[in-house]
Design a protein around this motif. Sequence first.
Motif, PDB file in Angstrom:
ATOM      1  N   ALA A 103       4.796 -18.597  -2.463  1.00  0.00           N
ATOM      2  CA  ALA A 103       3.662 -17.681  -2.588  1.00  0.00           C
ATOM      3  C   ALA A 103       3.449 -16.975  -1.259  1.00  0.00           C
ATOM      4  CB  ALA A 103       2.401 -18.435  -2.998  1.00  0.00           C
ATOM      5  N   THR A 104       2.765 -15.831  -1.311  1.00  0.00           N
ATOM      6  CA  THR A 104       2.526 -15.056  -0.099  1.00  0.00           C
ATOM      7  C   THR A 104       1.251 -14.236  -0.243  1.00  0.00           C
ATOM      8  OG1 THR A 104       3.523 -13.466   1.440  1.00  0.00           O
ATOM      9  CG2 THR A 104       3.846 -13.059  -0.898  1.00  0.00           C
ATOM     10  N   LYS A 105       0.857 -13.567   0.826  1.00  0.00           N
ATOM     11  CA  LYS A 105      -0.297 -12.674   0.779  1.00  0.00           C
ATOM     12  C   LYS A 105       0.038 -11.412  -0.012  1.00  0.00           C
ATOM     13  CE  LYS A 105      -2.828 -13.965   4.973  1.00  0.00           C
ATOM     14  NZ  LYS A 105      -3.414 -13.481   6.254  1.00  0.00           N
ATOM     15  N   ALA A 106      -0.996 -10.670  -0.371  1.00  0.00           N
ATOM     16  CA  ALA A 106      -0.830  -9.402  -1.071  1.00  0.00           C
ATOM     17  C   ALA A 106      -1.576  -8.325  -0.299  1.00  0.00           C
ATOM     18  CB  ALA A 106      -1.347  -9.505  -2.492  1.00  0.00           C
ATOM     19  N   PRO A 107      -0.992  -7.794   0.768  1.00  0.00           N
ATOM     20  CA  PRO A 107      -1.692  -6.807   1.600  1.00  0.00           C
ATOM     21  C   PRO A 107      -1.862  -5.462   0.895  1.00  0.00           C
ATOM     22  CG  PRO A 107       0.579  -7.023   2.293  1.00  0.00           C
ATOM     23  CD  PRO A 107       0.365  -8.086   1.260  1.00  0.00           C
ATOM     24  N   ILE A 108      -2.820  -4.685   1.400  1.00  0.00           N
ATOM     25  CA  ILE A 108      -2.969  -3.294   0.984  1.00  0.00           C
ATOM     26  C   ILE A 108      -2.771  -2.432   2.226  1.00  0.00           C
ATOM     27  CG2 ILE A 108      -4.487  -3.802  -0.950  1.00  0.00           C
ATOM     28  CD1 ILE A 108      -6.872  -3.023   0.777  1.00  0.00           C
ATOM     29  N   ALA A 109      -2.400  -1.168   2.009  1.00  0.00           N
ATOM     30  CA  ALA A 109      -2.109  -0.266   3.128  1.00  0.00           C
ATOM     31  C   ALA A 109      -3.326   0.594   3.455  1.00  0.00           C
ATOM     32  CB  ALA A 109      -0.927   0.632   2.767  1.00  0.00           C
ATOM     33  N   PRO A 110      -3.356   1.217   4.637  1.00  0.00           N
ATOM     34  CA  PRO A 110      -4.391   2.226   4.902  1.00  0.00           C
ATOM     35  C   PRO A 110      -4.381   3.280   3.798  1.00  0.00           C
ATOM     36  CG  PRO A 110      -3.224   1.694   6.914  1.00  0.00           C
ATOM     37  CD  PRO A 110      -2.476   1.012   5.801  1.00  0.00           C
TER      38      PRO A 110
ATOM     39  N   LEU B 155     -17.194   8.644  -5.455  1.00  0.00           N
ATOM     40  CA  LEU B 155     -16.220   8.200  -4.456  1.00  0.00           C
ATOM     41  C   LEU B 155     -14.897   7.930  -5.141  1.00  0.00           C
ATOM     42  CD1 LEU B 155     -15.420   7.067  -1.607  1.00  0.00           C
ATOM     43  CD2 LEU B 155     -16.212   4.836  -2.440  1.00  0.00           C
ATOM     44  N   SER B 156     -13.848   8.577  -4.652  1.00  0.00           N
ATOM     45  CA  SER B 156     -12.493   8.304  -5.130  1.00  0.00           C
ATOM     46  C   SER B 156     -11.649   7.855  -3.947  1.00  0.00           C
ATOM     47  CB  SER B 156     -11.878   9.554  -5.769  1.00  0.00           C
ATOM     48  OG  SER B 156     -10.594   9.263  -6.291  1.00  0.00           O
ATOM     49  N   PHE B 157     -10.724   6.929  -4.177  1.00  0.00           N
ATOM     50  CA  PHE B 157      -9.850   6.469  -3.104  1.00  0.00           C
ATOM     51  C   PHE B 157      -8.563   5.900  -3.681  1.00  0.00           C
ATOM     52  CE2 PHE B 157     -12.274   2.675  -4.231  1.00  0.00           C
ATOM     53  CZ  PHE B 157     -11.305   1.678  -4.238  1.00  0.00           C
ATOM     54  N   ALA B 158      -7.587   5.689  -2.822  1.00  0.00           N
ATOM     55  CA  ALA B 158      -6.331   5.054  -3.220  1.00  0.00           C
ATOM     56  C   ALA B 158      -5.767   4.300  -2.034  1.00  0.00           C
ATOM     57  CB  ALA B 158      -5.327   6.093  -3.713  1.00  0.00           C
ATOM     58  N   THR B 159      -5.261   3.105  -2.289  1.00  0.00           N
ATOM     59  CA  THR B 159      -4.611   2.291  -1.266  1.00  0.00           C
ATOM     60  C   THR B 159      -3.472   1.516  -1.908  1.00  0.00           C
ATOM     61  OG1 THR B 159      -4.910   0.459   0.313  1.00  0.00           O
ATOM     62  CG2 THR B 159      -6.372   0.475  -1.608  1.00  0.00           C
ATOM     63  N   MET B 160      -2.330   1.477  -1.275  1.00  0.00           N
ATOM     64  CA  MET B 160      -1.140   0.866  -1.865  1.00  0.00           C
ATOM     65  C   MET B 160      -1.233  -0.648  -1.963  1.00  0.00           C
ATOM     66  SD  MET B 160       2.784   0.786  -0.478  1.00  0.00           S
ATOM     67  CE  MET B 160       4.094   0.104  -1.498  1.00  0.00           C
ATOM     68  N   PHE B 161      -0.809  -1.193  -3.102  1.00  0.00           N
ATOM     69  CA  PHE B 161      -0.527  -2.617  -3.247  1.00  0.00           C
ATOM     70  C   PHE B 161       0.884  -2.796  -2.688  1.00  0.00           C
ATOM     71  CE2 PHE B 161       1.337  -6.104  -5.769  1.00  0.00           C
ATOM     72  CZ  PHE B 161       0.418  -7.122  -5.507  1.00  0.00           C
ATOM     73  N   VAL B 162       0.980  -3.315  -1.480  1.00  0.00           N
ATOM     74  CA  VAL B 162       2.212  -3.219  -0.690  1.00  0.00           C
ATOM     75  C   VAL B 162       3.402  -3.923  -1.330  1.00  0.00           C
ATOM     76  CG1 VAL B 162       3.255  -3.798   1.540  1.00  0.00           C
ATOM     77  CG2 VAL B 162       0.933  -2.859   1.445  1.00  0.00           C
ATOM     78  N   GLN B 163       3.184  -5.047  -1.973  1.00  0.00           N
ATOM     79  CA  GLN B 163       4.293  -5.809  -2.548  1.00  0.00           C
ATOM     80  C   GLN B 163       4.687  -5.267  -3.927  1.00  0.00           C
ATOM     81  OE1 GLN B 163       6.147  -7.995  -1.155  1.00  0.00           O
ATOM     82  NE2 GLN B 163       5.028  -9.262   0.293  1.00  0.00           N
TER      83      GLN B 163
ATOM     84  N   LYS C  25       2.613   0.746  -6.918  1.00  0.00           N
ATOM     85  CA  LYS C  25       1.269   0.370  -7.378  1.00  0.00           C
ATOM     86  C   LYS C  25       0.224   0.692  -6.312  1.00  0.00           C
ATOM     87  CE  LYS C  25       2.644  -1.522 -11.265  1.00  0.00           C
ATOM     88  NZ  LYS C  25       4.086  -1.180 -11.136  1.00  0.00           N
ATOM     89  N   PHE C  26      -0.968   1.039  -6.769  1.00  0.00           N
ATOM     90  CA  PHE C  26      -2.062   1.296  -5.834  1.00  0.00           C
ATOM     91  C   PHE C  26      -3.388   0.949  -6.497  1.00  0.00           C
ATOM     92  CE2 PHE C  26      -1.670   5.202  -8.289  1.00  0.00           C
ATOM     93  CZ  PHE C  26      -2.979   5.637  -8.468  1.00  0.00           C
ATOM     94  N   TYR C  27      -4.388   0.678  -5.657  1.00  0.00           N
ATOM     95  CA  TYR C  27      -5.728   0.409  -6.149  1.00  0.00           C
ATOM     96  C   TYR C  27      -6.571   1.671  -6.046  1.00  0.00           C
ATOM     97  CZ  TYR C  27      -4.694  -4.589  -6.024  1.00  0.00           C
ATOM     98  OH  TYR C  27      -4.146  -5.820  -6.237  1.00  0.00           O
TER      99      TYR C  27
END
Length: 231
Positions: free
Chosen positions: A58-65, A132-140, A144-146
């Motif tokens: 298992a590992t972390k699930a980072p998001i990007a700027p 408010l709208s935004f997007a940030t990548m689900f890095v792994q 995919k993005f949030y």
Amino acid sequence: MLIPLHSRSLRGILLGGLAAAALATPALAGTSDQTVTFKITIANVSKNDTLQVPGGAATKAPIAPGVYVVSREATTVFAPGKPAGTDGLEALAEDGNSEALLKALQAKYGDEADMFAPGLEFEIKAKPGERLSFATMFVQSNDKFYGPADGGIALFDANGKPLSGDLTNMVRLYDAGTEKDELPGAGPNQAPRQKGMNQGPSEGGKVRPADDGFTYPSVGSVIKLTVTPAS
């Protein structure tokens, strides 16, 4: 000794007092078309075991700027059900590179568009009716993005009162539809393992909620959106 007052005089005194009280009482934020300042935090809350990968590890699930926009439009940063287009959403979703998307958004929305770093608080100004709208990548992942459900989050309720608190339940994981998907946390064409940007085969799809058949962590175990009216 009490001195009786004429009813008309009493009414005048009461009305005068109410008028003075009204002038002395500030208007509640969000009850008119006034601007409200919000403090926003979009944080990564994943842990070392959030994302399960092959072999029982298992590992972390980072998001990007990421990028954000404040606007009255229903969709700004991305539009569910439509192709990602050529304005930079593909680069953000596949490689965590938001430069092109930010440039395109600022050309259209000016200072209402900007970047954010996960976990670092930023401020926005908004009026009732704005979202408010935004997007940030689900890095792994491949692409995919949030982002907010339906593309944007209304910052005020139906009565014009500013929203406040943990609004993570309004966030979704999306598929940009630009690159063929691989097992999250293991694909060779995903950002942590690929040799360069834009490496995977194209998919030619549309922006949609993540539905590729793979298992992803719950939204709340990866990202947290907090909104606080500051004025």
